[in-house]
Enzyme design. Structure first.
Site, PDB file in Angstrom:
ATOM      1  N   SER A 129       0.831  -1.199   0.000  1.00  0.00           N
ATOM      2  CA  SER A 129       0.000   0.000   0.000  1.00  0.00           C
ATOM      3  C   SER A 129       0.863   1.246   0.000  1.00  0.00           C
ATOM      4  CB  SER A 129      -0.906  -0.016   1.238  1.00  0.00           C
ATOM      5  OG  SER A 129      -1.693   1.139   1.289  1.00  0.00           O
ATOM      6  N   GLY A 130       0.558   2.167  -0.925  1.00  0.00           N
ATOM      7  CA  GLY A 130       1.313   3.395  -1.039  1.00  0.00           C
ATOM      8  C   GLY A 130       2.451   3.332  -2.032  1.00  0.00           C
ATOM      9  N   THR A 154      -2.222   1.886  -7.980  1.00  0.00           N
ATOM     10  CA  THR A 154      -3.397   2.472  -8.636  1.00  0.00           C
ATOM     11  C   THR A 154      -2.982   3.476  -9.702  1.00  0.00           C
ATOM     12  OG1 THR A 154      -4.692   2.173  -6.608  1.00  0.00           O
ATOM     13  CG2 THR A 154      -5.540   3.720  -8.241  1.00  0.00           C
ATOM     14  N   ASN A 160      -0.946   5.476   2.870  1.00  0.00           N
ATOM     15  CA  ASN A 160      -1.368   5.981   1.560  1.00  0.00           C
ATOM     16  C   ASN A 160      -2.665   6.760   1.728  1.00  0.00           C
ATOM     17  OD1 ASN A 160      -1.818   6.454  -1.105  1.00  0.00           O
ATOM     18  ND2 ASN A 160      -2.069   4.326  -1.712  1.00  0.00           N
ATOM     19  N   SER A 212      -5.524   4.706  -0.726  1.00  0.00           N
ATOM     20  CA  SER A 212      -5.180   3.284  -0.768  1.00  0.00           C
ATOM     21  C   SER A 212      -6.362   2.460  -1.280  1.00  0.00           C
ATOM     22  CB  SER A 212      -4.787   2.807   0.632  1.00  0.00           C
ATOM     23  OG  SER A 212      -4.545   1.417   0.635  1.00  0.00           O
ATOM     24  N   SER A 213      -6.093   1.580  -2.258  1.00  0.00           N
ATOM     25  CA  SER A 213      -7.134   0.668  -2.752  1.00  0.00           C
ATOM     26  C   SER A 213      -7.344  -0.428  -1.718  1.00  0.00           C
ATOM     27  CB  SER A 213      -6.718   0.048  -4.088  1.00  0.00           C
ATOM     28  OG  SER A 213      -6.557   1.037  -5.067  1.00  0.00           O
ATOM     29  N   GLY A 215      -0.267  -5.908  -2.436  1.00  0.00           N
ATOM     30  CA  GLY A 215       1.051  -6.533  -2.376  1.00  0.00           C
ATOM     31  C   GLY A 215       1.163  -7.370  -1.116  1.00  0.00           C
ATOM     32  N   GLU A 218       1.860  -8.332   2.527  1.00  0.00           N
ATOM     33  CA  GLU A 218       1.691  -7.503   3.722  1.00  0.00           C
ATOM     34  C   GLU A 218       2.279  -8.197   4.936  1.00  0.00           C
ATOM     35  OE1 GLU A 218      -2.344  -6.265   4.229  1.00  0.00           O
ATOM     36  OE2 GLU A 218      -2.250  -4.849   2.555  1.00  0.00           O
TER      37      GLU A 218
END
Length: 1137
Positions: free
Chosen positions: A107-108, A112, A157, A160-161, A387, A389
């Site tokens: 994330s970040g 996206t 993020n 973040s998605s 991704g 984690e």
């Protein structure tokens, strides 16, 4: 001449990690840092792109950059995400290979944004056209909608998605986009009810409260204050750089472009508001008489407002929060819920409601963007998913996310090796097996149907009796204890008994990216993901159109006692489908890396980047690429780049490119084991060899540059000498010319002076002679003039003397005549005064005599009679004047004579009214029955359309003819006339609108007292017959078009094929006659006429919105109808002046 470039030109660090020498983790990180410090955020590993998030805008995504990378070889320019997107698009378009682009990272890291860049590049380079641009716009505008409902601000993020997305973009044979299909994976629905500190709920909640209008919030029963809602965290409600109000307007516009109807958007916003209201419902405990605890709603206001939004009875939902019904085969057991269970039920409903709404949004977007053509399509897939984690506290969500990444890593290694092997076979080079870590053993540990962790978790969830997270961990310790990638403190493996870094309530899995510690707390509940059946049934009872679609299991008629699949099983199935889909496509990889945790530019945190490099498996990827040959290049560009290193190939090689490369390598004495010749490429095994070639090329380029400089300087000096020599000749010639010109001018000037002096002397001499002659002539003239003057003055004095004598006689005579006239005037005036005095005295005397004579005849009421006589004469004069100035007999003539006296005001107004009524009666008496019926229809048309329909004023002057086709007289329609048993009230040609393309088909429209018929214009065959009782209503717009919709009653025999959308030039007459027939029939209800610029029409099973907009079409001033998408027909009406 086109300038040839290469990845190796002006390289900062190493552009392709495969060429890194020496290869180690430290050199890998140092190369990333060096490129990142110089704003080079993209690096290759072969065909894999590593993307570093710069946390700032860079000038490398402009339209010029798109054109620069368009149709260029992958290694021809410096690393860029556009190069990968272009390679994938050209392979799909030219080689007919389906492509997929896998974007991974934590994330970040910029996943996206990377997917947006890929889609925007493909949209920019593919074809143009109205339909193609519309499809591209819909595909691009689906992103803001999904981001609003699926993205949130996290500590890592700001956008973040919180879901995985896979989009298949479908292309035709030309490479133009036709549509797409989106698949979503594992929305983080737990965020709806609870967010970690420093994070926000999904964007849409904040956008709705910030950007919606006051009227919209009032309808949704919401307030702008975030603190009013328990589900919204307050510490991070405002985010720097995010304008929630502007983003809400963007989302509304994007939903309209994608194809959402206004009622659908309103339904979605109502569900979002319902989730916020649901979070405010609180419970209090109550004790029952049997000693059990139950829950009750504290404040019912939020519950009431939520029920009003969703159309649910308040008592039904309140009971569902207080009781739970468990159904067995033939019995039902109802139990009460305590406060904790009630809060669990509330949160479960909120999570399910939002999750199902998000799934419906994805389905609705797919319905709008799906390809219409049924032919085979080329497909490019874009995968944007979580991704790997590794957090301090890892739970069920991290477990299945890491499982998905294990599967992606597995397919990545398999497809990379397969691609390497296929290229070696294609080039005729011997393939050698490459040793690598196969993570299939880890995937089997998780997904094995018998002893896998997911299978055991499902078994625990389905097992009767007491099931807890501890019993699940005990089962794992029993079955997976001997597995080399599973670690637990309580397992039978003694080596972990003293490992204090491993808590008792946790287990650890050694993934390909490293060891991850999972806490089992919540595994069973999150895998169950249960929603009580009472809540599902309560939702199904709602009157809201969307709620019933989201909770189909709540239908009492379709009760299914079978337990729904668990969350783990659903995700495992989805991942399996995704893997099978990816294996059918040619893969392209983008690995996203986050340089720091501060979301700041120019900061490179080595430990964080190292952690990501490890769990993304980038070092292993480089080793796989370098296990065979580190570098490969086609013969033509290789020879073009290095031909200056050999005298035989420089400057031009006349033979085949391969032979030139062979001559070049032999001349450079490169060892044979360092390279191999393929069919179309040369393969170089070690990066040192490539760097040796580059160093020799650099030295050669320096020598060539020196040679070019030497030749250029010599040419420049010679050119300067020749130029100066030529200039000296020119200067000399110009100087000699100048000297001669100067001398000539001096001689010429002297000659001119002598000539001027001579001419001056001659001219002065002639002037003196002329002046003397002139003075003599002037003297003679002057003497003559003086003599003539003397003679004239003598004559003048004589004439003046005579004139004075004559004037004196005239003045004396005029004075005498005036005196005589004045004397006569005085005499006449005196005589007139005497006569006037006699007349006045005589008049007074006669008046006195009359008054004395008639005094005896006058009485006291003489004044009244004189007044009445005067009034009578005035009235008589008024009526005679009115008779002579009466207006015409036309009822529309507004003229009327002006009143002569103010006291006649009331009489004047009443007479005007009586006269108007009388002439109207006379006018009506002239009407025939047919004409009377026509005027009644015109009157009814006025009541229906006046001030409501812009077309109405132009129809007032047009008579209602009815039978425009003369169907009874025209032999062409003899067959159609015989098929109609009743009298035809109206016959006209109309256009029947086709929903597929918005074009019209000519039809004959017949109206009788019992039915409406539509017939073919050419053959006269009846296509449709609708009894008038089956017509429910008629819909028209407010504008000057002729479109109208005949809406049929649901369930009637005529409604099988749906409603009719027609267009006619005589719309006012058609609707008026339909309404008049319904009003006069005693057995039917009066026909309803709906006048609106947007209405729904039922076509078979689908409802289509017909929307009228202002503004003429480009092809003229006529009305046009176009299909915008599957559920929208747009009618463009020209703007009237």
């Amino acid at each position: 001449m086109e300038v040839k470039t290469s990845l190796l030109d002006n390289m900062i660090g190493v552009g392709d990690m495969v060429l890194l020498e020496p290869l180690s983790e430290d050199s890998f990180l140092e190369n990333l840092r060096k490129r990142f410090d110089h704003s080079e955020i993209y690096t290759y590993i072969g065909s894999v792109v590593i993307s570093m998030n710069p946390y700032r805008s860079l000038p490398i995504f402009t339209p010029d950059k798109v054109e620069e990378y368009r149709n260029r070889n992958f290694y021809e320019l410096s690393p860029h995400i556009y190069a990968l997107a272009d390679e994938a698009y050209r392979s799909l378009r030219d080689q007919d290979k389906d492509q997929c682009i896998l974007i991974t990272g934590e994330s970040g890291a910029g996943k996206t944004e990377a997917s947006k860049l890929v889609m925007s590049y493909v949209a920019a380079v593919c074809g143009k056209g109205q339909e193609v641009n519309k499809v591209k716009e819909q595909l691009l505008q689906s992103n803001p909608v999904l981001e609003a409902f699926g993205n949130a601000k996290t500590v890592r993020n700001d956008n973040s998605s919180r879901f995985g997305k896979y989009m298949d973009i479908e292309f035709d044979f030309k490479g133009d986009p036709l549509g797409g299909v989106i698949s979503n994976y594992l929305l983080e629905k737990s965020r709806v009810v609870k967010q970690p500190r420093g994070e926000r709920n999904f964007h849409v909640f904040y956008q709705l409260l910030s950007g919606a209008s006051d009227d919209t919030l009032k309808k949704l029963k919401l307030e702008r204050d975030f603190s009013k809602y328990n589900y919204l965290s307050l510490d991070s409600a405002a985010v720097n750089g995010l304008d929630d109000a502007a983003n809400f307007r963007t989302v509304r516009n994007a939903m309209q472009i994608v194809g959402f109807m206004e009622d659908e958007v309103q339904s979605v916003l109502e569900l979002v508001a319902a989730v916020l209201k649901l979070g405010n419902i609180e419970f209090k405990p109550e004790s029952r008489c049997n000693g059990t605890d139950e829950s009750r709603v504290k404040d019912k206001n939020d519950l009431k407002e939520m029920c009003e939004l969703l159309g649910i009875e308040q008592s039904v939902l309140e009971r569902a929060f207080s009781y739970r019904t468990v159904e067995a085969k033939l019995e039902k057991v109802s139990t009460t819920l305590n406060v904790a269970q009630a809060y669990y039920a509330r949160d479960a409903l909120a999570k399910n409601l939002y999750s199902r709404l998000f799934t419906w949004l994805v389905s609705r977007i797919n319905e709008s963007i799906k390809a219409q053509a049924k032919t085979r399509h080329k497909v490019m897939g874009v995968l944007d998913i979580y991704g790997f984690e590794i957090f301090e506290d890892n739970s069920f969500e991290q477990f299945i996310i890491n499982y998905c990444n294990e599967k992606l890593q597995q397919i990545f290694i398999e497809l990379t090796l397969r691609e390497e092997q296929e290229e070696y076979v294609r080039e005729g080079i011997e393939w050698t097996n490459i040793e690598y870590f196969n993570n299939a053993i880890i995937c089997d540990l998780i997904e094995n149907n018998q002893n896998g962790i997911l299978a055991m978790l499902d078994e625990e969830c389905l097992r009767p009796g007491t099931v807890t997270d501890e019993t699940f961990l005990d089962k794992l310790n029993t079955i997976c204890a001997e597995h080399q990638h599973f670690e637990s403190r309580l397992s039978k493996n003694s080596k972990f008994l003293t490992d204090h870094s491993l808590p008792h309530s946790c287990f650890r899995i050694q993934h390909y990216a490293g060891k991850v510690l999972y806490r089992v707390e919540g595994f069973v509940d999150k895998n169950n993901d249960l929603l009580y059946r009472d809540l599902s049934q309560a939702m199904y009872k709602a009157n809201h159109s969307l709620i019933k679609q989201l909770f189909p299991e709540g239908n009492p008629a379709k009760v299914n006692l079978k337990r729904p699949p668990t969350a783990g099983t659903q995700f495992k199935t989805s991942v399996g489908t995704l893997m099978r889909n990816l294996q059918t496509k040619n893969p392209n990889y983008i690995r996203c890396i986050k340089p720091n945790d501060k979301k700041a530019s120019h900061i490179f945190t080595e430990s964080l980047v190292c952690h990501q490099v490890r769990y993304l498996g980038l070092m292993e990827n480089v080793r796989v690429r370098r296990a065979g040959y580190a570098f490969r290049q086609a013969y033509e560009p290789c020879l073009e780049r290095y031909k200056m290193l050999c005298k035989k190939t420089w400057p031009h090689w006349r033979g085949p490119a391969r032979e030139g490369v062979e001559v070049l390598m032999a001349d450079l004495q490169v060892p044979a084991e360092e390279f191999s010749y393929g069919r179309s490429k040369i393969f170089i095994r070690n990066p040192r060899t490539l760097f040796f070639l580059e160093e020799r090329r650099r030295q050669c380029l320096q020598d060539l540059a020196a040679l070019i400089q030497k030749i250029y300087r010599g040419w420049k000096c010679r050119s300067r000498f020749l130029l100066m020599k030529k200039s000296q000749v020119v200067v000399s010639a110009w100087y000699r010319r100048y000297a001669q010109q100067k001398k000539y001018k001096q001689v010429k000037s002297a000659t001119t002076v002598v000539q001027s002096y001579t001419r001056g002397w001659q001219a002065r001499k002639l002037l003196r002679e002329l002046k003397y002659q002139k003075r003599c002539e002037e003297a003679v003239t002057t003497i003559s003039a003086f003599w003539h003057g003397t003679q004239a003055r003598r004559e003048l004095r004589q004439l003046k003397e005579e004139a004075r004598n004559k004037h004196a006689v005239s003045v004396i005579w005029a004075g005498w005549q005036g005196t005589k006239a004045r004397r006569e005037l005085r005499r006449l005036k005196e005589e007139a005064r005497r006569k006037h005095a006699v007349a006045v005295i005589w008049a007074f005397w006669q008046g006195l005599k009359v008054r004395r004579e008639y005094r005896k005849f006058f009485r006291a009421n003489a004044g009244k009679k004189i007044y009445e006589f005067t009034i009578q004469r005035i009235m008589q004069k008024y009526f005679l004047g009115l008779k002579s100035s009466m207006p015409s007999m036309s009822p529309i003539d507004r003229k009327w004579p002006a009143r002569p006296y103010r006291f006649l005001d009331g009489v004047h107004t009443e007479l005007r009214r009586i006269f108007h009524l009388w002439r109207c009666k006379k006018y009506r008496g002239q009407f025939t029955e047919e004409r009377k019926a026509v005027y009644e229809e015109k009157l009814e048309a006025s009541e229906i359309f006046k001030d409501k329909k812009a077309l109405y004023p132009s129809s007032v002057s047009q008579p209602f003819k009815g039978d425009y086709l003369e169907i009874s007289k025209n032999p062409k329609y003899q067959k159609l006339n015989s098929a109609v048993d009743e009298k035809v009230l109206l016959a006209d040609v109309v256009n029947k609108i086709n929903r597929a393309n918005g074009k019209g088909t000519a039809r004959i429209f017949l109206l009788t007292k019992k039915s409406v018929l539509l017939a073919d214009q050419k053959t006269g065959q009846v296509k449709a017959s609708v009894p008038l009782p089956d017509v429910a209503s008629v819909s028209v717009s407010t504008q000057s078009d002729g479109f109208f919709a005949l809406k049929l009653k649901e369930g009637s025999a005529s409604a099988v094929k749906g409603d009719f959308l027609l267009s006619s030039e005589h719309l006012i007459e058609i609707i008026t006659k339909l309404h008049r027939i319904g009003a006069t029939a005693a057995d039917r209800e009066q026909l309803n006429v709906d006048i609106s610029d947007e209405f729904l029409v039922q076509f078979k099973q689908d409802k289509v919105c017909v929307k009228f907009i202002q503004g003429g079409p480009k092809n003229g001033s006529s009305v046009s109808c176009k299909r915008k998408n599957n559920r929208l027909l747009e009618v463009s009406v020209p703007t009237t002046a």
